[in-house]
Design an enzyme around this catalytic site. Structure first.
Site, PDB file in Angstrom:
ATOM      1  CD  GLU A 174      -2.958  -1.045   0.119  1.00 57.52           C
ATOM      2  OE1 GLU A 174      -3.054   0.010  -0.539  1.00 57.52           O
ATOM      3  OE2 GLU A 174      -3.671  -2.051  -0.099  1.00 57.52           O
ATOM      4  CB  CYS A 210      -6.417  -2.673   6.401  1.00 58.15           C
ATOM      5  SG  CYS A 210      -6.536  -4.423   6.827  1.00 58.15           S
ATOM      6  CG  HIS A 220      -4.529  -5.024   1.926  1.00 63.16           C
ATOM      7  ND1 HIS A 220      -4.821  -3.685   1.801  1.00 63.16           N
ATOM      8  CD2 HIS A 220      -5.345  -5.488   2.915  1.00 63.16           C
ATOM      9  CE1 HIS A 220      -5.777  -3.358   2.672  1.00 63.16           C
ATOM     10  NE2 HIS A 220      -6.103  -4.436   3.362  1.00 63.16           N
TER      11      HIS A 220
HETATM   12  N1  PCA Z   1      -8.445  -6.746   6.463  1.00 60.41           N
HETATM   13  C1  PCA Z   1      -9.388  -5.668   6.672  1.00 60.41           C
HETATM   14  C2  PCA Z   1      -9.336  -5.366   8.149  1.00 60.41           C
HETATM   15  C3  PCA Z   1      -8.606  -6.503   8.783  1.00 60.41           C
HETATM   16  C4  PCA Z   1      -8.006  -7.237   7.647  1.00 60.41           C
HETATM   17  O1  PCA Z   1      -7.232  -8.208   7.748  1.00 60.41           O
HETATM   18  C5  PCA Z   1      -9.148  -4.470   5.770  1.00 60.41           C
HETATM   19  O2  PCA Z   1      -8.640  -4.654   4.648  1.00 60.41           O
HETATM   20  O3  PCA Z   1      -9.462  -3.351   6.137  1.00 60.41           O
END
Ligand code: PCA
Length: 200
Positions: free
Chosen positions: A79, A142, A166
């Site tokens: 990200e 996240c 991610h």
């Molecule tokens: N993914 C979510 C919140 C916790 C996670 O593992 C997200 O992408 O916001």
């Protein structure tokens, strides 16, 4: 080099969250050359934000890498940006949902990750794994953690460099990827090593 790595507990339709399994593996096996602290964050806006700020203050790490699952993606994403925005129809694990709410009142709309996203992408790509840079970490928990960490570190003058990975869902029937947990652990290690090398 002191490093904090975080994963998340399961949420929504997920029985398990690969991000916390990655973090458990890294914690158990260690990462060569790193003084590593691992933590599992609640998938709860307020509590996760408070915990990431506490971890930054308590450990004052050189690097903070948070990891979460993005089950609608089939590739690993590094990200680039945290948005000052909580916006979700899916309630968090405390039952909280919100629309268009700033994370930090009067904070800037976006903050850039301070880990070297291009070097991290390259390191994961060298493993032969599918990886991209993402310009949008979503507007759920996240993104909240990424923005809260970046804002807090800047406000407190911490030198910690901060980023977010991610990963695809790999361990339950919603998986859209044929990667396995071992691949994700290897990707996280490569990202950390690239982050350490590029900025140290
Ligand atoms: N993914 C979510 C919140 C916790 C996670 O593992 C997200 O992408 O916001």
């Amino acid at each position: 080099m002191k490093v904090v790595v975080t994963g998340f507990e399961p949420f929504g339709e997920h029985a398990e969250n690969p991000s916390r399994l990655i973090v458990r593996r890294l914690g158990a096996e260690g990462v060569a050359g790193f003084d590593l602290v691992t933590a599992e964050l609640p998938t709860v806006f307020a509590a996760a934000g408070a915990e990431i700020r506490r971890l930054l203050d308590a450990h004052r790490p050189d690097l903070l890498l948070s990891i979460g699952v993005a089950s609608n993606r089939s590739v690993i994403s590094v990200e680039r940006i945290g948005l000052n925005l909580d916006d979700t129809a899916l309630p968090d694990n405390a039952g909280f949902a919100t629309e268009a709410r700033p994370i930090v009142t009067s904070g800037p709309l976006a903050l850039a990750a301070t880990l070297p996203v291009l070097a991290m992408r390259a390191a994961i790509g060298r493993l032969g794994l599918p990886v991209e840079v993402s310009n949008h970490a979503g507007t759920y928990v996240c993104n909240h953690v990424l923005y809260a960490a970046l804002h807090h570190a800047a406000a407190k003058g911490h030198a910690t460099r901060i980023g977010f990975l991610h990963v695809p869902q790999v361990i339950d029937p919603t998986a859209k990827s044929n990667l396995g947990l071992d691949d994700l652990v290897a990707a996280a290690r490569a990202a950390l090593q690239a982050a350490a090398g590029a900025g140290a």
